[in-house]
Design a protein around this motif. Structure first.
Motif, PDB file in Angstrom:
ATOM      1  N   ILE A  64       0.516 -22.264  45.617  1.00  0.00           N
ATOM      2  CA  ILE A  64      -0.738 -21.919  46.299  1.00  0.00           C
ATOM      3  C   ILE A  64      -1.379 -23.183  46.851  1.00  0.00           C
ATOM      4  O   ILE A  64      -1.847 -23.207  47.996  1.00  0.00           O
ATOM      5  N   TYR A  69       4.331 -13.382  44.226  1.00  0.00           N
ATOM      6  CA  TYR A  69       3.037 -12.770  43.897  1.00  0.00           C
ATOM      7  C   TYR A  69       3.219 -11.438  43.176  1.00  0.00           C
ATOM      8  O   TYR A  69       2.293 -10.968  42.517  1.00  0.00           O
ATOM      9  N   ARG A 113       0.525 -24.389  49.978  1.00  0.00           N
ATOM     10  CA  ARG A 113       0.253 -23.592  51.183  1.00  0.00           C
ATOM     11  C   ARG A 113      -1.155 -23.817  51.703  1.00  0.00           C
ATOM     12  O   ARG A 113      -1.433 -23.574  52.864  1.00  0.00           O
ATOM     13  N   THR A 160      -5.497 -17.750  43.783  1.00  0.00           N
ATOM     14  CA  THR A 160      -5.169 -16.800  44.846  1.00  0.00           C
ATOM     15  C   THR A 160      -6.424 -16.439  45.647  1.00  0.00           C
ATOM     16  O   THR A 160      -6.394 -16.401  46.878  1.00  0.00           O
ATOM     17  N   ARG A 205      -7.316 -19.355  47.801  1.00  0.00           N
ATOM     18  CA  ARG A 205      -6.370 -19.469  48.910  1.00  0.00           C
ATOM     19  C   ARG A 205      -6.693 -18.459  50.004  1.00  0.00           C
ATOM     20  O   ARG A 205      -6.720 -18.781  51.178  1.00  0.00           O
TER      21      ARG A 205
END
Length: 190
Positions: free
Chosen positions: A28, A128, A31, A165, A168
């Motif tokens: 995460i 995920y 990215r 998450t 992100r």
């Protein structure tokens, strides 16, 4: 001998889950495109790759030792085809699903430069799904799932991955490029 295999299987499963949690968090972060203080983005990518590899090694150790354990009663078919096991087939099947997804991610990571980017990303995004399935497997099938230390570990891991998450997704939704900033500045000056 069976007790030793069972102990190694339990410990390697817990270590694998911890390492996969770290790998998901690093993925995460990778990215997000933001470096850590003192560590460039490519450094995060390398750490992510190495932690993922180590997690995969512990996962293979977990499965291999439980294949040899008479209590777990795993067969090679149980490792590949979910929900056929004789011991808690649903929870064991979740472990099989997670294992199969890890195998797919590892294969596509190794073949990354030979695959279309879309294929690689689609399979890689299955992490995920893999991670929570693996957590559910460890809670439902793990013999340590009733221990307070394991509950704290699982809850901490779930909280960290959920927070990362969310961060992100939020950072993607509210990100503005220099061109977007310039367009916004023009609109406000009119």
């Amino acid at each position: 001998m069976s007790e030793l295999l069972w102990a190694i299987g339990r410990v390697s499963g817990i270590v694998s889950l911890g390492l996969f949690t770290a790998s998901v968090l690093l993925g995460i972060l990778t990215r997000a495109g933001r470096p850590l203080p003192g560590l460039p983005r490519f450094g995060i990518v390398l750490i992510h790759r190495n932690v993922s590899l180590l997690a995969s090694v512990f996962l293979i150790l977990h499965v291999a030792t439980l294949l040899g354990d008479s209590y777990a009663q795993l067969s090679l078919v149980d490792v590949v085809v979910p929900f056929l096991g004789s011991y808690q087939p649903f929870w064991q099947g979740l472990g099989t699903v997670a294992f199969d997804l890890v195998v797919a991610v590892v294969i596509t990571a190794l073949l990354r430069h030979r695959l279309p980017v879309r294929v690689f990303r689609l399979v890689h995004w299955s992490v995920y799904l893999m991670w929570p399935v693996a957590v559910l497997h460890s809670i439902g099938n793990g013999t340590d799932s009733t221990s307070a230390w394991f509950d704290i570990l699982a809850a901490s891991a779930a909280t960290a991955v959920a927070a990362a998450t969310t961060w992100r997704i939020a950072s993607t939704l509210f990100r503005t490029t220099p061109l977007e900033k310039a367009a916004q500045a023009q609109r406000t000056t009119r």
